[in-house]
Write a protein that holds these residues in place. Structure first.
Motif, PDB file in Angstrom:
ATOM      1  N   ARG A  10       0.691  -1.127   0.012  1.00  0.00           N
ATOM      2  CA  ARG A  10      -0.019   0.023  -0.045  1.00  0.00           C
ATOM      3  C   ARG A  10       0.959   1.235   0.000  1.00  0.00           C
ATOM      4  O   ARG A  10       0.321   2.125  -0.624  1.00  0.00           O
ATOM      5  N   ASP A  11       1.869   1.197   0.664  1.00  0.00           N
ATOM      6  CA  ASP A  11       2.917   2.378   0.823  1.00  0.00           C
ATOM      7  C   ASP A  11       4.039   2.011   1.524  1.00  0.00           C
ATOM      8  O   ASP A  11       4.110   0.826   1.997  1.00  0.00           O
ATOM      9  N   GLN A  14       3.893   1.529   5.499  1.00  0.00           N
ATOM     10  CA  GLN A  14       3.319   0.276   6.060  1.00  0.00           C
ATOM     11  C   GLN A  14       3.820  -1.003   5.669  1.00  0.00           C
ATOM     12  O   GLN A  14       3.859  -1.835   6.302  1.00  0.00           O
ATOM     13  N   ALA A  17       6.660  -1.529   8.199  1.00  0.00           N
ATOM     14  CA  ALA A  17       6.297  -2.163   9.457  1.00  0.00           C
ATOM     15  C   ALA A  17       5.815  -3.768   9.373  1.00  0.00           C
ATOM     16  O   ALA A  17       5.914  -4.345  10.253  1.00  0.00           O
ATOM     17  N   GLU A  18       5.078  -3.920   8.324  1.00  0.00           N
ATOM     18  CA  GLU A  18       4.544  -5.271   8.310  1.00  0.00           C
ATOM     19  C   GLU A  18       5.686  -6.295   7.940  1.00  0.00           C
ATOM     20  O   GLU A  18       5.615  -7.492   8.773  1.00  0.00           O
TER      21      GLU A  18
END
Length: 250
Positions: A10-11, A14, A17-18
Motif C-alpha cells: 500500500r505504501d 506500512q 512495518a509489516e
C-alpha cells in the motif's frame, strides 16, 4: 522448503512495518511475494527492492499487459541492482483508471521476452484450478513451460485432493502452492462468485477449519518437496500463523 507470504504494497511505511513484524513474529516465513495493484502508487518491483533489506528472497508480480515487448524492460535494471532474480508473470486485470496505458502483451509473450533477453531471471507463472477444466489448465501450463516458465504459483487451494491432482500435472516443475484463509460467509461468497471456487463439502468459514487445512497443505508441501505461500486476508495473523506453525514446524 520455501514459505512465502503475499504482502500488498500500500505504501512504503506500512510495508516496512509489516515486514518487521512478520520477520520478528514468524521466522518460518523466508520469502515475500508482492502483487502489483494499480490502485496503489508503489509498484511491485519497487516494493520487492524494499523487502531486500529484511528478506533475502522477494518475488514481485509483473503484469504482462503493462509492458510493450518491443521495448526493454526497465524494471529489470532495478531488480538487478538489488539482486532480485525471481519474478511472477501474470496477465493482469484491466486497470479501472482508463488513462493508464496497457498493451496486448500476454503472459506467454512476457515470459518468452524475459527468458530471451534476461536469462538470469527465474520466471514463475500462475496456475488457476478454477478458471476452466483441468484439461484446459494443463494445456495452458504446457504453453507457459514452452515459453520458458521455470515454475508456478497457484491460486489458493481449499481442497487437498485437488492439490494432489495438480501436483501430478506439474511434476518436475518448481511450485508454490497457494493457501488463503476464508473466515466469513461473505468472503466465501466472494471466492465462489469472483474466482469460481468450489469449496469441499466439509468446508467451514472458520479460523479453525482454515488452520487445519493450512497444516495439511504445509505437510503436503514438505512431502512433495515443493513450496507454499500464504495470502491472508482479513484474518488475525498471530492466531492464524501460531495455529499453523506451532503444530507443524516442530
Amino acid at each position: 522448503m520455501r514459505i512465502s507470504l503475499e504482502l500488498v504494497p500500500r505504501d512504503e511505511a506500512q510495508l516496512k512495518a509489516e515486514l518487521d513484524l512478520i520477520k520478528t513474529q514468524f521466522p518460518a516465513i523466508n520469502t515475500i511475494n508482492i502483487p502489483d495493484l494499480t490502485r496503489f502508487e508503489l509498484r511491485s518491483w519497487e516494493a520487492s527492492c524494499l523487502c531486500k533489506s529484511i528478506y533475502e528472497s522477494s518475488i514481485p508480480h509483473i503484469r504482462a499487459m503493462d509492458f510493450d515487448c518491443v521495448e526493454p524492460l526497465q524494471f529489470i535494471e532495478r531488480l538487478d541492482k538489488h539482486n532480485i532474480t525471481e519474478v511472477l508473470v501474470v496477465t493482469g486485470d484491466v486497470p479501472k483508471n482508463s488513462e493508464k496505458v496497457v498493451y496486448p502483451t500476454t503472459c506467454l509473450d512476457l515470459i518468452a521476452k524475459i527468458k530471451k533477453d534476461y536469462p538470469h531471471i527465474k520466471v514463475y507463472s500462475a496456475i488457476d484450478p478454477y478458471r476452466g477444466s483441468m484439461d484446459e489448465e494443463y494445456e495452458y501450463v504446457q504453453k507457459k513451460l514452452e515459453a520458458g516458465a521455470d515454475g508456478f504459483f497457484t491460486q489458493p487451494f481449499f481442497d487437498l485432493s485437488l492439490m494432489e491432482q495438480y501436483s501430478d500435472m506439474v511434476k518436475g516443475s518448481e511450485i508454490f502452492w497457494g493457501v488463503s484463509p476464508v473466515v466469513s460467509d461473505k468472503s466465501q461468497k466472494y471466492w465462489e462468485t469472483r474466482n469460481h471456487v468450489v469449496f469441499p463439502a466439509d468446508f467451514q468459514p472458520t479460523l479453525e477449519w482454515n488452520i487445519d487445512f493450512a497444516r495439511k497443505a504445509l505437510a503436503f508441501t514438505k512431502k512433495t518437496n515443493s513450496h507454499i505461500y500464504f495470502m491472508p486476508i482479513k484474518v488475525d495473523l498471530q492466531a492464524y500463523f501460531d495455529g499453523i506453525f506451532s503444530k507443524v514446524l516442530v
